[in-house]
Every structure is written in structure tokens, then in C-alpha cells.
Design a protein around this motif. Structure first.
Motif, short mmCIF file in Angstrom:
data_model
loop_
_atom_site.label_atom_id
_atom_site.label_comp_id
_atom_site.label_asym_id
_atom_site.label_seq_id
_atom_site.Cartn_x
_atom_site.Cartn_y
_atom_site.Cartn_z
N THR A 54 -5.44 -3.33 -0.81
CA THR A 54 -5.53 -1.88 -0.62
C THR A 54 -6.31 -1.61 0.66
O THR A 54 -7.13 -2.40 1.09
CB THR A 54 -6.23 -1.20 -1.80
N GLY A 55 -6.00 -0.48 1.26
CA GLY A 55 -6.70 -0.09 2.47
C GLY A 55 -6.69 1.41 2.60
O GLY A 55 -5.98 2.11 1.88
N VAL A 56 -7.48 1.89 3.51
CA VAL A 56 -7.53 3.33 3.76
C VAL A 56 -7.29 3.57 5.23
O VAL A 56 -7.54 2.71 6.07
CB VAL A 56 -8.88 3.95 3.33
N SER A 57 -6.75 4.75 5.53
CA SER A 57 -6.50 5.21 6.89
C SER A 57 -5.14 4.75 7.39
O SER A 57 -4.71 3.62 7.15
CB SER A 57 -7.59 4.73 7.87
N LEU A 98 -6.95 -1.29 6.92
CA LEU A 98 -6.23 -0.02 6.96
C LEU A 98 -5.17 0.04 5.86
O LEU A 98 -4.76 -0.98 5.29
CB LEU A 98 -5.55 0.17 8.31
N GLY A 99 -4.68 1.24 5.61
CA GLY A 99 -3.56 1.39 4.70
C GLY A 99 -2.24 1.11 5.39
O GLY A 99 -1.30 0.59 4.78
N GLY A 100 -2.14 1.48 6.67
CA GLY A 100 -0.90 1.27 7.39
C GLY A 100 -1.06 1.45 8.87
O GLY A 100 -2.06 2.01 9.34
N ALA A 111 7.95 4.15 -2.95
CA ALA A 111 7.98 2.82 -2.38
C ALA A 111 8.72 2.86 -1.04
O ALA A 111 9.62 3.69 -0.85
CB ALA A 111 8.67 1.85 -3.33
N PRO A 112 8.38 2.01 -0.09
CA PRO A 112 9.03 2.04 1.22
C PRO A 112 10.54 1.99 1.14
O PRO A 112 11.24 2.69 1.89
CB PRO A 112 8.46 0.81 1.92
N VAL A 113 11.10 1.14 0.25
CA VAL A 113 12.55 1.03 0.16
C VAL A 113 13.17 2.36 -0.25
O VAL A 113 14.23 2.74 0.27
CB VAL A 113 12.94 -0.09 -0.82
N ASP A 114 12.51 3.10 -1.13
CA ASP A 114 13.05 4.38 -1.58
C ASP A 114 12.82 5.48 -0.55
O ASP A 114 13.64 6.39 -0.42
CB ASP A 114 12.43 4.75 -2.92
N ALA A 115 11.71 5.38 0.18
CA ALA A 115 11.46 6.37 1.22
C ALA A 115 12.53 6.27 2.31
O ALA A 115 13.08 7.29 2.74
CB ALA A 115 10.08 6.14 1.82
N LEU A 116 12.83 5.06 2.75
CA LEU A 116 13.85 4.90 3.79
C LEU A 116 15.23 5.24 3.25
O LEU A 116 16.01 5.96 3.90
CB LEU A 116 13.83 3.47 4.32
N THR A 155 6.75 -2.27 -3.14
CA THR A 155 5.35 -2.00 -3.48
C THR A 155 4.88 -0.78 -2.70
O THR A 155 4.83 -0.81 -1.47
CB THR A 155 4.46 -3.20 -3.13
N PRO A 156 4.52 0.32 -3.36
CA PRO A 156 4.07 1.52 -2.63
C PRO A 156 2.83 1.21 -1.80
O PRO A 156 2.01 0.35 -2.13
CB PRO A 156 3.75 2.51 -3.76
N ALA A 157 2.70 1.96 -0.71
CA ALA A 157 1.57 1.74 0.20
C ALA A 157 0.64 2.95 0.19
O ALA A 157 1.06 4.09 -0.04
CB ALA A 157 2.07 1.51 1.62
#
Length: 821
Positions: free
Chosen positions: A618-621, A665-667, A767-772, A802-804
Motif C-alpha cells: 500500500t502507498g499514499v500519494s 507512493l500509491g501510483g 480495478a485497473p482492468v475494469d477502469a481501462l 488488484t485495485p490501487a
């Protein structure tokens, strides 16, 4: 020469030295009888030291003559006398020779036991040149055992040590022996040039040392290597024949050398079309002189090749079965792999599919076991190239037999194995690579740049390979790694024939299905345009090509599942086929694959399994750099801030320092231009003159979520036994779990609009796959005739299920004067 008036000890010593000279000059029968005289004299006069030495020399002579049972009996007696005398140096010399006898007789387990005993005895030997020579002998013999067991790294290291020890002692014969064995090791890992050079050095050293039999062995090996070029190379047959005839002259009738030369001359006759001469030579071989399994197997194999050349496959298969029977795969895996391969090849041509599958699996398993353990990248690649037909045949037989489990094992072998193993450890690449990375950055466009990239590739791969275990993740681990209800599709093409596509479908029930299809020449040519990164390829209408691709890569069973609805997770292992292709746009019937499944891609399914095994962080920012000169940047920045109002926009000068310590970081988002090159030189252009290369990413510390929606950035280039370095793989190695990137040219204001929709969905927790996927399908609904580049050019590489966590802990804005700086 024999003077009975001398004291027994002096007489025995003179006789022993005289008959040693007789043996060295090729008068072996005289020497054998003379050694026996010395043995009897020393026993009668209780001369223990001379008796053990005479027994040792007689054993060596018997080994060189191929009389292995006699050699073992003489050496055992020599060892018993040496131990009684507490002459540990002699006892060690005896053990080294007994190991050599065991190797020569293909008794590999006893050989290893003798070497273990020798290592223990060396601890009792006093320091001296003779002890140092015995240590060199141990290194040499350990290398022989390692080569036979296909531990080529240990073999080469031991041989280099043995050669250097012999050279330091001035032992030219020992150095020549080590060079000759080194040639065999290099030959087995596919380093043909290095092997020839080692054999040539050994040949010269043997002649200078006055050892014609050693020179004969080296000449025979040089001839054998050129046989591989017959009949394609018109000069190869003449060279090989001259070497074999030279070896026969130098060997002066020594049985083992004569047998080997005549055998290879028979093969040369066959390769040059003289089958009658080949059969005559094979029939005349002294079969009673070589009762060991490998020689019997090789002769049966050669008879089979002659039968095939005469058009008699049935007889050839019978002979190939005979070639397999005497071999023990544990003791002689190399010979066993070759024999099983040739048998499988003929069986599949004869439509004996199940039997062919069984033998091809044995050949493949033995080859892969040996190749996987190689630590040096060049050795692994050379070995795979040398053995690739074994892999190809095993996959073909598995597909013909419908054996999905075997196909899965073959499809995952030698595919991103080091990257996958390293990723699973959760480790990061060491700072030791930083010096090379810095040199690449400083090199600019200098002529040294390609060599620097090559060195970094080798160094990084060597570090990754230290994580490779004897066994890769298996089928059970891969099934467990799939999302609930998920499928995997493993695709690849034959390296020697890129129109033959293997497809392995792994459904949720864990039972893989396999088949093999041929791509049309038109489809292959269209795919080649994507592989060549031709500008505009994805910007034109191509519905027919996408439909043809879907029909080629989607197995009927999977197509039925997708047509039934449910949009299951689908992990596509792109292999050497789909790496640069926008997979989302593949047509399945009348619909796009993105409409039917939740898609992520990986170059190899082993990498997917490793990513899923790695604990989540996990990360933030959420931090971002947007190229101010990129079309649509202003719109993308507006949409990004709407989705992530607390995201920090970076100045260009802050990008590299941020990436160096971004694992908390988160991303991270880098919205820039990209390059279509592959490997560690693939780059994100922070500015036209400021490339951020995959090489630089290797030593960064990245968050789980990395977005690089740049042209070409998601291109995956996978080849057998090579690591698929590039931007997405470098990011995954540096800590990312998933990467959003462009497979084709994607820049523009419409891509910025699509990205805004992705950001909005990510911010909502998808999740990234669903967002795209959601953003792509919304775009398609609005623009149903949009070119592929506008809606399907982005893809998720890695674990996009995996959601970010991408939001910042507190509002952060870019500082003044950052734009483009």
C-alpha cells in the motif's frame, strides 16, 4: 635394460621409468608386460612405494587402452598398497584415476564417489607441487562429472581452475586435457566458436608435449564439429575427413580412438550420400571393444539414420528403439535426450502420436533441466538455441495428442524464466547495476551505446538468474493465481516457423487444452507490420484482419465461453506473437475481445503467477508528469485533477529523483511520448532530448501502480531463453504490480479524453482492468467506427485485477516554473 646385479629398489625404479617411456612412445604391449615385471619384483622385495606406483601406471595404461576392468582392478590394488603405506598423495592419485575409469565407462555415480573420497584425502597430503597437481586433477575430474550431469557452470569454472593450476606447474599435458574438456563444455552450451578454439589449443599443446594420442582426440573432436556443417558447407566434408584421418594416424591403433574415428567416418559417408560405404564401416566396427551404453546407442542411432536415408522408416524406428534401450537418463542425460528426440521425431512422422509424445517429453525434460540451471545468460541462450528443436517437437507432439498438461510445461519453459523468478522473490535489482546505467545516460548517441546496453542486459540477466529455482511454478500454482472464474490463454509461435501458432487455453477447472494452428501468409504479413512498429498501422480500418486474428488465436471452446456472456477475467500470455498487438481489438465473431472479457496481458504466464504470488503493498500519494508539448496535455491535466484533486504534478527535473524512491507512493503517471525500440533502450521521452530508458527504470523503486500511456510503451518482445526487457518489464522488476501503457501510437486529444475516463474510474476504486475496459467500451459506444489506435491502443500489463490506492494524503500542487522544465 634389465640388470639383475642392481639392488632390487634401484632395479625396480629403472625398469619402471623405462617402461613409462615405452608407454609414452606408443609401445603399449611392451609397457604392460614391463609394469607387471616391476609389480612382481616390488611385491617380492616388499617395496611398497614402488609397487603402488607400478600398479598406478599399469592402471593408467590399461585405461588408455580401453581395458577398463583391468584398469579398475590394478588401481584398486594400487590404492590398497598406498593406504597401507599411508602414502596419501599416491592414494589420491589412484582415486583420480579411478574416477577417470568410471567416467570412461559411463559409471557416473561411482565417479562422483571417488571424487568425494579424493577431496577428503587431499586434506591429508603435505604441501607440494605434486599435491597442487592432484588438486588440479580433482578440478578436472569434477568438471567432467559436472559436464556429464549438465551442470555446465560448475564444469567451466572447474576447468578454468584446473587449466590455470596445470599451467602454473608447467604441466602441459594437464593444461591440454583441461582445454579439451573445456571444448566439450562450450560445445554443449552452443558456443561453437569457443569450443573450436579450445580444441585447437588442446591439439597444439598435446603435440608440443609429445602426446600424439591426446592430439588425436582433439583432432577427432574438431572433425566431429564440422560434421554438423555437412552437406550444407561444401568445404566441411573435406575438413572433417582430414581431421578423422589425422586422428587415426596420431592414435596409432589405440582402440577407443580408432572406434571413434571409424564411427564418424561412417557418419560422414552417410552425410555425403555414400550409404554403402557407411554401412560397411558400421558393420566393421569392433563391437566387442565398446560394451558401454553410449557407444552402443550411438551406433544404433547411426544405423537408423542410414535406414531413413534408404527410405525405410520402420527399420529406423526399430533401430532408434534399440538406441534408447541401453541408456540411463540419470547417468547420461545428454545421450538419452538425443536418442529420445530422434525416436519421437520418426514416431510422429509415422503418426504414432502417443508414443511420440512420450519420447519427446523425455527429451524435452532432460534438455530443460540442464538449461534452466545455467547461470550465465549467454550459456542459457546458446544452449536453448542448440536444443530448440527438442522444445518445438515436444509442443507439436503435445498438440497432436491433445495433451494440455505437457503443452503447458513446454509453453512455460525458457520463457521469461529469470524475470518471473526474480519478481516472485519481491527483491529489487542491486545498485551494482547503477554504474552501467549511468554510463548509458552519459553516452548519449555515442557508438559505445549498443555495447553498453548489451553489457547491462547481460549483467541484469545474470543477477535475475540467481533467483531461478530448479523447478518453475507449475500448473497448480498458475491455476491458483487466476482470478475467480478466470481463464488464461498462452500463445506463441515457433521460432523456426512463425506461421505455426500454439495455443494453450487454461480454463477455471484447471485442465489445459492445447491445439496448433497455421496462420495465413496474409495474416502473418499484417502482424509483421505491428512487430515492425510501422507508423499508422493501428490508425486504419482492419476489421477483416482482426477477425482473422481472433479466429486464429481464440480456441473454439474459449470462444463459446466468451459468447455465453459473463465477461470473465482473461490473462493473455502474448509470447512471441501478440506482444506489439492491441489485444483488446481482436474480433471474436462479431464482437471485440474487450467486450467479452476483462483482459490483462503478460509476455509469459510464469510472470503472471509470480506477480500474483508477491504480497501487495500500500502507498499514499499519486504523482504525475505530463509532457507540456504532448497533444491533449491540457485536457488530460484537467481531467486528471478532476479525478485526483490531490495529485501532485511534477516538474521534469523532479521525475528521476521521484522515481528513485517512489515505492511508498500509491501510483505514478508519466504521460509522454514513447519510442518503438525494444529492450533496455526503449524509452519514455520526458522531452525530445531527454529519454527515460527502461535501463534507468531497472534501478528505480516504483509503486504498485505505474501508468505510462505513451506510444509503443507496452510493446512486449519475448524470445526463447531471453528476458523480455523493455519499459513494462523494467517497471515490474522495479516494484510495479501493473502497468498501463500504449501498445501502438496513442497520443492525441482523443486519447486524453479516454485517459480521463480511466482516471475517473480508478479514483472510484475500480480495478485497473475494469477502469481501462470501461473507458474503452464507453468510447466504442460513442464512436463505434473509431480506429483501433483511438480506443484499444492502451493495455494493462501485469496484475490489473488488484485495485490501487492512488489518492494523495494531502493536497499537493506543482511548484512555480515547472512546465516543461
Amino acid at each position: 635394460m634389465d640388470r639383475e646385479d642392481l639392488r632390487p629398489g634401484v632395479r625396480a625404479r629403472l625398469l619402471l621409468d623405462w617402461y613409462w617411456l615405452s608407454a609414452a612412445r606408443g609401445r603399449r604391449a611392451e609397457a604392460a608386460a614391463g609394469y607387471q615385471t616391476v609389480i612382481e619384483l616390488a611385491a617380492a622385495e616388499d617395496l611398497g612405494e614402488l609397487r603402488s606406483e607400478a600398479l598406478l601406471e599399469a592402471g593408467i595404461l590399461a585405461r588408455n587402452d580401453g581395458r577398463l576392468p583391468d584398469a579398475e582392478e590394478l588401481l584398486v590394488r594400487a590404492g590398497e598398497v598406498a593406504v597401507q603405506q599411508e602414502d596419501w598423495l599416491r592414494a589420491g592419485q589412484v582415486l583420480a584415476q579411478r574416477a577417470a575409469v568410471a567416467h570412461q565407462g559411463y559409471q557416473f555415480l561411482p565417479a562422483r564417489e571417488r571424487l568425494a573420497e579424493l577431496a577428503e584425502v587431499l586434506g591429508r597430503c603435505p604441501p607440494s607441487d605434486r599435491t597442487d597437481q592432484l588438486r588440479a586433477d580433482l578440478c578436472h575430474r569434477v568438471a567432467v562429472s559436472a559436464r556429464i550431469a549438465r551442470d555446465f557452470d560448475l564444469a567451466r569454472e572447474s576447468l578454468v581452475e584446473a587449466r590455470d593450476r596445470y599451467a602454473a606447474l608447467g604441466r602441459r599435458v594437464g593444461a591440454a586435457n583441461a582445454e579439451r574438456e573445456l571444448g566439450a563444455v562450450l560445445d554443449q552450451v552452443g558456443d561453437t566458436t569457443g569450443a573450436r578454439q579450445a580444441y585447437e589449443r588442446a591439439f597444439v599443446q598435446y603435440l608440443r608435449a609429445g602426446r600424439p594420442l591426446g592430439a588425436a582426440h582433439a583432432a577427432r573432436r574438431l572433425g566431429q564439429m564440422r560434421l554438423l556443417d555437412v552437406p550444407e558447407d561444401p568445404d566441411a566434408a573435406g575438413y572433417a575427413r582430414r581431421r578423422f584421418e589425422q586422428a587415426l594416424r596420431l592414435g596409432d591403433g589405440e582402440p577407443g580412438n580408432r572406434l571413434g574415428c571409424e564411427f564418424f567416418l561412417a557418419r560422414l559417408d552417410r552425410l555425403t550420400g555414400d550409404l554403402d560405404a557407411a554401412e560397411a564401416r558400421l558393420a566393421a566396427l569392433p563391437y566387442d571393444d565398446f560394451p558401454n551404453p553410449r557407444d552402443l546407442s550411438q551406433v544404433a542411432l547411426e544405423w537408423a539414420m542410414v535406414s531413413l536415408d534408404r527410405g525405410d522408416r520402420a527399420s529406423a524406428i526399430d533401430l532408434l528403439n534399440q538406441a534408447v534401450l541401453p541408456l540411463d537418463a540419470d547417468r547420461d542425460p545428454s545421450a538419452a535426450s538425443i536418442a529420445h528426440y530422434h525416436l519421437a521425431y520418426q514416431l510422429i512422422l509415422d503418426d504414432q502420436v502417443e508414443a511420440a509424445r512420450d519420447h519427446s517429453v523425455i527429451a524435452f525434460t532432460l534438455a530443460e533441466k540442464a538449461g534452466r540451471r545455467l547461470a550465465a545468460p549467454d550459456d542459457r541462450e546458446n544452449f536453448y538455441q542448440d536444443q530448440r528443436q527438442t522444445y518445438i517437437l515436444a509442443m507439436h507432439c503435445a498438440a497432436r495428442a491433445g495433451d494440455g498438461r505437457t503443452a503447458f510445461a513446454v509453453a512455460t519453459a525458457a520463457r521469461a524464466e529469470a524475470v518471473s523468478a526474480f519478481v516472485q522473490t519481491g527483491a529489487r535489482l542491486s545498485e551494482d547495476l547503477r554504474e552501467l546505467v549511468d554510463a548509458i545516460v552519459l553516452a548519449g548517441d555515442s557508438p559505445e551505446l549498443p555495447e553498453l546496453y548489451r553489457r547491462l542486459d547481460r549483467a541484469a540477466t545474470a543477477e535475475l538468474r540467481r533467483a531461478v529455482t530448479p523447478q518453475p511454478a507449475g500448473l497448480a500454482e498458475t491455476v491458483a493465481a487466476l482470478p475467480p472464474g478466470g481463464h488464461a490463454l498462452i500463445l506463441d509461435v515457433l521460432e523456426d516457423e512463425t506461421t505455426i501458432c500454439n495455443r494453450v487455453w487454461l480454463p477455471p477447472d484447471g485442465t489445459p487444452r492445447v491445439d496448433e494452428v497455421r496462420l495465413s501468409d496474409e495474416l502473418r504479413a499484417w502482424l509483421d507490420r505491428y512487430h515492425a512498429a510501422e507508423p499508422g498501422t493501428a490508425a486504419v480500418a482492419q476489421e477483416a484482419e482482426l477477425a482473422a486474428l481472433g479466429e486464429a488465436i481464440i480456441p473454439p471452446g474459449l470462444a463459446q465461453v466468451l459468447a455465453a456472456g459473463g465477461q470473465p477475467p482473461l490473462v493473455v500470455s502474448t509470447g512471441g506473437l501478440l506482444g506489439p498487438v492491441p489485444v483488446a481489438a481482436v474480433r471474436v465473431g462479431s464482437r471485440y475481445l474487450a467486450e467479452l472479457a476483462r483482459i490483462v496481458v503478460v509476455p509469459a504466464i510464469t510472470l503472471w503467477t509470480s506477480l500474483r504470488a508477491r504480497p501487495t503493498r500500500t502507498g499514499v500519494s499519486f504523482r504525475a508528469y505530463l509532457d507540456p508539448d504532448l497533444p491533449g496535455t491540457q485536457r488530460e491535466e484537467t481531467l486528471l485533477k478532476e479525478a485526483f484533486p490531490q495529485a501532485q504534478l511534477l516538474c521534469r527535473r523532479d521525475v528521476r529523483p521521484t522515481l528513485a524512491e517512489a515505492d511508498g507512493l500509491g501510483g505514478m503517471l508519466l504521460s509522454v511520448h514513447g519510442t518503438a525500440t525494444s529492450g533496455l533502450g526503449q524509452a519514455l521521452l520526458l522531452a525530445p532530448d531527454d529519454p527515460l530508458t527502461a535501463a534507468e527504470l531497472l534501478t528505480c523503486r516504483l509503486p504498485e501502480a505505474v501508468l505510462m500511456p505513451a506510444c509503443w510503451a507496452a510493446r512486449l518482445d519475448l524470445r526463447g531463453a531471453q528476458e523480455p526487457f523493455g519499459l513494462p518489464i523494467a517497471a515490474l522488476l522495479a516494484g510495479a504490480r501493473w502497468v498501463l501503457a500504449g501498445t501502438v501510437e496513442v497520443s492525441g486529444t482523443r486519447t486524453a479524453t479516454l485517459l480521463g475516463a480511466v482516471y475517473r474510474r480508478l479514483a472510484a476504486g475500480l480495478a485497473p482492468v475494469d477502469a481501462l475496459r470501461g473507458a474503452q467500451l464507453d468510447y466504442l459506444r460513442r464512436y463505434p467506427n473509431a480506429p483501433v489506435a483511438l480506443w484499444a491502443g492502451l493495455t494493462i500489463v501485469g496484475d490489473g485485477f488488484t485495485p490501487a490506492t492512488l489518492e494523495a494524503a494531502e493536497p499537493l500542487d506543482a511548484g512555480p516554473g515547472c512546465s516543461g522544465s
